[in-house]
Write an enzyme that holds these catalytic residues in place. Structure first.
Site, short mmCIF file in Angstrom:
data_model
loop_
_atom_site.label_atom_id
_atom_site.label_comp_id
_atom_site.label_asym_id
_atom_site.label_seq_id
_atom_site.Cartn_x
_atom_site.Cartn_y
_atom_site.Cartn_z
N CYS A 183 14.13 11.35 5.66
CA CYS A 183 14.09 10.94 6.91
C CYS A 183 15.69 10.86 7.68
O CYS A 183 15.90 11.38 9.13
CB CYS A 183 13.76 9.36 7.39
SG CYS A 183 14.65 8.12 6.30
N LYS A 208 1.00 -1.27 -0.04
CA LYS A 208 -0.08 -0.11 -0.02
C LYS A 208 0.61 1.15 0.03
O LYS A 208 1.60 1.55 0.82
CB LYS A 208 -0.80 -0.08 1.31
CG LYS A 208 -2.13 1.31 1.03
CD LYS A 208 -2.47 1.59 2.26
CE LYS A 208 -1.81 2.77 2.71
NZ LYS A 208 -1.71 3.97 2.10
N GLU A 225 10.69 1.82 10.14
CA GLU A 225 11.67 2.96 9.70
C GLU A 225 11.12 4.09 9.91
O GLU A 225 10.15 4.34 9.09
CB GLU A 225 12.41 2.58 8.55
CG GLU A 225 13.63 3.45 8.24
CD GLU A 225 13.40 4.76 7.54
OE1 GLU A 225 13.39 5.96 8.19
OE2 GLU A 225 13.23 4.66 6.31
N GLU A 270 10.56 16.99 14.12
CA GLU A 270 10.88 16.72 12.58
C GLU A 270 10.13 17.62 11.75
O GLU A 270 9.02 17.26 11.78
CB GLU A 270 10.76 15.01 12.51
CG GLU A 270 11.06 14.97 10.86
CD GLU A 270 10.95 13.15 10.64
OE1 GLU A 270 11.83 13.01 9.98
OE2 GLU A 270 9.91 12.79 10.99
#
Length: 497
Positions: free
Chosen positions: A293, A184, A259, A391
């Site tokens: 990331c 997905k 992750e 972040e």
């Protein structure tokens, strides 16, 4: 501003791919797909509901149980994976154009991601043929060996940043080891995922091994993660979603590889090669539009060189070329979606109260529409600032001074994240000792993010769970069964005689 390039043969509707066939959702549900330059809808995509997920999981489960893929010799699977790599390489330009159009990624950087996707398949095609498992001998008494087997149906939930490459990162080891998958992709960037079915068909991957569903994380993703016939879940995305997935998967004891986010430090000591450090730290936070990331979004600089380094960094940021994703000269393109643009802009406003603004600070000049953010530099940022801790996932950097090695280490470890870190120093002893004490899954010494595919990838703390990459990916997507063979009498105690 020149007109945004529109790829040829752009689809207007994306369908699921289940058991070798393109299909719509059973109930006809769809969602709109936007491009990020003008934020216009250019296509619809089928939106998977629980019944559609059930079909995809059933197709993958049947293909796994009945074969032939899960029962093939590694060499036979390897040939198919090499064909996949060849096809991806041959479609490099097409993939890059679609990726750039859908995500806002600069076209030159998108081409690099397409090549990396091909290399992921080639790497695991070679690895499964060379895979060696342990055997253990007790002379005259016992022989023991490890029987490595694929596990079954793997759910692969992929992010919207560099989506095609990230998908290959999961697809290659999952199918190389004999599993069947339901993938997905992120709903923001579904376009390039729609290329996989034809690539896999052409390469000879059997029907049912790969199944693709589009849809929201809250419906399709959530149901897929909780599905009782899905023993493996590999997810890349933000930490809050990772926590939700971990909670949902826990009652089923599923294998999880998460992750997640990062707020990675780049530590620059006074004895570093400053020109090289400047190149790498500017690239490290502004490449891929800052939507990565492993971005070095906190730059920690020793006070002896701080003022000079900050001035040069800000000047470089001001000169970064913001432009259309399709322009080969563009270094920073458009952020992926209006909602993400709003999030990044809100952090820039917060940053104006928390740091000294030296570059950027708003919408890129000359771009009145789309999701364009000027590369933004904040200096003198305190460690308790939101722009130091959170972040942002955009072209925004926080720069902070330090005096001693101990202070640098405390700053580097002072977030909930622990994905990557970068250290710049000419002192070899310091480099290694400092790297060992950083709380992160990966550290680069005197380098930007150049990764060897054999090495483990992943984070600590809020940056994830588990490791993939090289043999760690093979370990995640297989179960290791221990077989014991008695070569002499077993000498069992005689109960009940």
């Amino acid at each position: 501003m020149s007109k945004h390039f529109v790829p040829e043969n752009l689809p207007t509707h994306l369908q699921h791919y289940i058991n070798g066939e393109f299909v719509d959702s059973i109930g006809g549900e769809t969602f709109d797909v936007q491009e990020p330059v003008a934020n216009t809808n250019y296509a619809t995509a089928a939106s998977a509901q629980p019944a559609d997920v059930d079909l995809a999981v059933a197709a993958a489960g049947k293909a796994f149980k009945e074969g032939p893929w899960s029962k093939m010799l590694p060499r036979e699977r390897s040939r198919v994976l090499h064909k996949i790599a060849d096809i991806v390489e041959s479609r490099d330009d097409e993939l890059a154009l679609l990726e750039s159009y859908d995500s806002g990624l600069p076209i030159t950087q998108a081409k690099g991601q397409a090549r990396r996707a091909a290399e992921n398949f080639r790497f695991f095609a070679d690895l499964i043929v060379a895979q060696v498992d342990n055997s253990f001998r007790v002379p005259g008494r016992q022989m023991n060996y490890v029987n490595r087997k694929p596990i079954g149906v793997a759910a692969l939930i992929t992010p919207w940043n560099v989506p095609f490459m990230q998908e290959s990162w999961k697809l290659a080891p999952a199918i190389a080891t004999g599993n069947c998958v339901v993938m997905k992709p992120a709903s923001y960037t579904p376009l390039s995922a729609g290329l996989w079915p034809d690539i896999f068909r052409e390469a000879g991957l059997p029907e049912g091994v790969f199944n693709l569903i589009f849809g929201s994380g809250s419906v399709a993703g959530d149901y897929l993660v909780k599905h009782p016939d899905v023993p493996l879940v590999s997810f890349t995305g933000d930490s809050s979603t990772g926590a939700t997935i971990s909670t949902a998967a826990a009652p089923f004891f599923k294998g999880l590889s998460l992750e997640l986010g990062g707020k990675s430090p780049a530590v620059v000591f006074a004895d570093a090669d400053l020109d090289a450090a400047l190149d790498a730290t500017v690239f490290g936070v502004f490449s891929l539009n800052g939507e990565r990331c492993t971005a070095g979004s906190r730059v920690l600089v020793q006070r002896d060189i701080y003022d000079d380094f900050v001035a040069k960094f800000a000047e470089r940021a001001k000169n970064i070329r913001v432009g259309l994703p399709s322009d080969p000269k563009t270094e920073v393109g458009s952020l992926v979606h209006p909602k993400h643009f709003e999030k990044v802009m809100s952090y820039i406003e917060i940053g104006k109260k928390e740091g000294r603004l030296l570059a950027g600070g708003g919408r890129a000049e000359g771009f009145e529409e789309g999701n364009y953010v000027a590369p933004t530099v904040f200096a003198d940022v305190a460690p308790d600032a939101q722009i130091f801790q959170d972040e942002i996932f955009g072209p925004v950097v926080a720069i902070t001074p330090f005096d001693t090695d101990e202070e640098a280490l405390e700053l580097a470890n002072n977030t909930k994240y622990g994905l990557a870190a970068y250290v710049w120093t000419s002192n070899l002893k310091r480099a290694h000792n400092f790297a060992h004490q950083i709380e992160s899954g990966m550290v680069w010494l005197n380098s930007n993010n150049v990764r060897d595919l054999r090495t483990p990838f992943g984070g600590v703390k809020a940056s994830g769970l588990g490791r993939e990459g090289g043999y760690r990916s093979v370990d995640f997507y297989t179960t290791q069964q221990s077989i014991q063979i008695t070569l002499n009498e077993a000498h069992s105690p005689k109960f009940g005689v």
